[in-house]
Design a protein around this motif. Sequence first.
Motif, mmCIF file in Angstrom:
data_model
loop_
_atom_site.group_PDB
_atom_site.id
_atom_site.type_symbol
_atom_site.label_atom_id
_atom_site.label_comp_id
_atom_site.label_asym_id
_atom_site.label_seq_id
_atom_site.Cartn_x
_atom_site.Cartn_y
_atom_site.Cartn_z
ATOM 1 N N UNK A 118 0.857 -1.382 -0.019
ATOM 2 C CA UNK A 118 -0.096 -0.008 0.019
ATOM 3 C C UNK A 118 0.875 1.242 -0.102
ATOM 4 N N UNK A 119 1.877 1.128 0.739
ATOM 5 C CA UNK A 119 2.649 2.214 1.008
ATOM 6 C C UNK A 119 3.383 2.652 -0.340
ATOM 7 N N UNK A 120 3.710 1.545 -1.178
ATOM 8 C CA UNK A 120 4.605 1.583 -2.411
ATOM 9 C C UNK A 120 3.617 2.475 -3.433
ATOM 10 N N UNK A 121 2.215 1.879 -3.389
ATOM 11 C CA UNK A 121 1.323 2.317 -4.311
ATOM 12 C C UNK A 121 1.123 3.677 -4.320
ATOM 13 N N UNK A 122 0.841 4.319 -2.874
ATOM 14 C CA UNK A 122 0.737 5.788 -2.846
ATOM 15 C C UNK A 122 1.863 6.582 -3.168
ATOM 16 N N UNK A 123 3.026 6.078 -2.697
ATOM 17 C CA UNK A 123 4.465 6.810 -3.361
ATOM 18 C C UNK A 123 4.356 7.017 -4.685
ATOM 19 N N UNK A 124 4.158 5.776 -5.423
ATOM 20 C CA UNK A 124 4.057 5.828 -6.804
ATOM 21 C C UNK A 124 2.880 6.902 -7.559
ATOM 22 N N UNK A 125 1.749 6.916 -7.085
ATOM 23 C CA UNK A 125 0.580 7.774 -7.377
ATOM 24 C C UNK A 125 1.124 9.066 -6.994
ATOM 25 N N UNK A 126 1.673 9.443 -6.103
ATOM 26 C CA UNK A 126 2.336 10.768 -5.830
ATOM 27 C C UNK A 126 3.295 11.206 -6.716
ATOM 28 N N UNK A 127 4.137 10.358 -6.989
ATOM 29 C CA UNK A 127 5.029 10.481 -7.974
ATOM 30 C C UNK A 127 4.603 10.852 -9.365
ATOM 31 N N UNK A 128 3.523 10.013 -9.717
ATOM 32 C CA UNK A 128 2.793 10.386 -10.987
ATOM 33 C C UNK A 128 2.273 11.652 -11.121
ATOM 34 N N UNK A 129 1.580 11.952 -10.047
ATOM 35 C CA UNK A 129 0.669 13.427 -9.990
ATOM 36 C C UNK A 129 1.792 14.574 -10.187
ATOM 37 N N UNK A 130 2.939 14.241 -9.458
ATOM 38 C CA UNK A 130 4.122 15.409 -9.531
ATOM 39 C C UNK A 130 4.513 15.397 -11.133
ATOM 40 N N UNK A 131 4.710 14.257 -11.609
ATOM 41 C CA UNK A 131 5.446 14.276 -12.950
ATOM 42 C C UNK A 131 4.341 14.845 -13.993
ATOM 43 N N UNK A 132 2.977 14.460 -13.760
ATOM 44 C CA UNK A 132 1.963 15.165 -14.526
ATOM 45 C C UNK A 132 1.828 16.637 -14.484
ATOM 46 N N UNK A 133 1.987 17.254 -13.259
ATOM 47 C CA UNK A 133 1.862 18.758 -13.126
ATOM 48 C C UNK A 133 3.276 19.145 -13.904
ATOM 49 N N UNK A 134 4.638 18.631 -13.871
ATOM 50 C CA UNK A 134 5.831 19.073 -14.652
ATOM 51 C C UNK A 134 5.707 19.212 -16.135
ATOM 52 N N UNK A 135 5.157 17.845 -16.442
ATOM 53 C CA UNK A 135 4.821 17.836 -17.866
ATOM 54 C C UNK A 135 3.675 18.832 -18.446
ATOM 55 N N UNK A 136 2.770 19.063 -17.847
ATOM 56 C CA UNK A 136 1.664 20.088 -18.106
ATOM 57 C C UNK A 136 2.283 21.518 -18.301
ATOM 58 N N UNK A 137 3.050 21.693 -17.106
ATOM 59 C CA UNK A 137 3.847 22.950 -17.082
ATOM 60 C C UNK A 137 4.664 23.361 -18.219
ATOM 61 N N UNK A 138 5.319 22.176 -18.587
ATOM 62 C CA UNK A 138 6.346 22.257 -19.781
ATOM 63 C C UNK A 138 5.687 22.424 -21.091
ATOM 64 N N UNK A 139 4.540 21.595 -21.280
ATOM 65 C CA UNK A 139 3.769 21.674 -22.383
ATOM 66 C C UNK A 139 3.066 23.349 -22.761
ATOM 67 N N UNK A 140 2.918 24.009 -21.410
ATOM 68 C CA UNK A 140 2.406 25.258 -21.403
ATOM 69 C C UNK A 140 3.568 26.091 -22.016
ATOM 70 N N UNK A 141 4.657 25.815 -21.442
ATOM 71 C CA UNK A 141 5.646 26.631 -21.765
ATOM 72 C C UNK A 141 6.182 26.629 -23.277
ATOM 73 N N UNK A 142 5.949 25.415 -23.878
ATOM 74 C CA UNK A 142 6.362 25.310 -25.398
ATOM 75 C C UNK A 142 5.240 25.611 -26.015
ATOM 76 N N UNK A 143 4.008 25.463 -25.738
ATOM 77 C CA UNK A 143 2.880 26.092 -26.589
ATOM 78 C C UNK A 143 2.537 27.509 -26.644
#
Length: 208
Positions: A149-174
């Motif tokens: 359960x702990x590993x799943x929560x950590x992976x979900x948190x890392x995924x959410x953080x990655x989505x935010x960074x990618x979204x901000x990068x896409x906004x930069x480039x667009x």
Amino acid sequence: MRVALLLGAALVASAASSQPVSGLPASRPPTEAPSPPTTEPLQTSAAGAYLASAGATAGSLALGFALYHVLPASDPESDAPSPRAVGVAVMAGGALLGPSVGNLVLGAGTDVQRATRIKMAGLAAGAVIALGSTVVIAGCFGGSACAPTVETIVYVGAGVAAVGVVAGTVYDLATIPRNAALAQAHREGRRTVSLRPGGVGLALSVGL
């Protein structure tokens, strides 16, 4: 009688002046000029801005990678942080802020701030989710049954953080092409001026 004639003539003249002049376009509202860059642009080309973003990102990653391998590893007997953390910080900073350099050289500080907020929001949300694993650990009293359960929560948190960074990068480039056009217009000093003599709309583009 003379007063009545004068009043009638005045009413006719007023009605005639309110009608559009034959052969001329009808009056239109003033055209608003696009918002100028927040700072003086250092670059007005979209290609140049993309190169600036790519160069800043790649340069930071390369520098951080070199620092990580050049600096010594942490001492197992010391609680001091590893010197290699400097390299990791440089790489992380390059990945986060490097894509914003293109809009920065275009003078688009507002879009740089927006992209940074998107990335920071994603990182904050991911950190909050990952910290939720501590609640799970506390509830299980550190039992091994908590591990999946702990590993799943950590992976979900890392995924959410990655989505935010990618979204901000896409906004930069667009937003680079639009900001490049605004920077070019600002550099050339073009402004849209609205003149409405006698109720007739006339738009002029003036180069200052």
